[in-house]
Design a protein around this motif. Sequence first.
Motif: not given
Length: 212
Positions: A72-73, A139, A3, A142-143, A145, A65, A68-69
């Motif tokens: 949600y790729e 993205a 990451e 939701r994530t 990031a 992405v 991190v999550a």
Amino acid sequence: MNENLARRFTGIAGTASAAALILEVPLYFVYSDEPPASNVLSRILIGLFALAALLLFVTGFRELVKRVAPEYEWAGSIASAAGLTYVAVTLVSSGLEAGAVIAADRPIDPTIAVDGTYILYGTIGRILLALFLASVGFALHRTRALPRWTSRAAYVLAAVNLAFVPSLFFGNTPADFYAANGWGTTALMGAILSYWLLAMGVTLLRSARAGR
């Protein structure tokens, strides 16, 4: 790619793309009438470096992405696909424009090639960029990031790009603001994209240093 490396890679790519775009955009406003070939070719050359860096940015964003999550790729993949398609379409339009400029003093009609770039630079580019930005915004939302403002900014820029989609109905005069290849549709949108990329790049690099 872990990451932290994904953040650093994407941040560097975004900053590099922004720097090239910031150099390119002012060249659109140097001449009030038709610019010389040297001006057009210079901004195309700089734009090619910006697009190359943008290609790396969208690839790195998808990887970020994913790290991190992973759930949600798919959103990262949509953003990557839209971004890569935007890069490809803009490369084609740049090639057509450069070819027309180089061939302007030869016994062929350069407007045949240039006319095809209007919708590529304009409506098609705006749709693809809106899809890319909306996917990035979703993205990031939701994530989580990056800070929340990054997703909101992406949504706003996506809406602005969509607002220029109908510009193909308003002629193809570069001096007009709202036209298929008007300075608002092309140069202004490029300027806005450059500063968004710069903000994203700096934020990503700071998050990498923080070890987030």
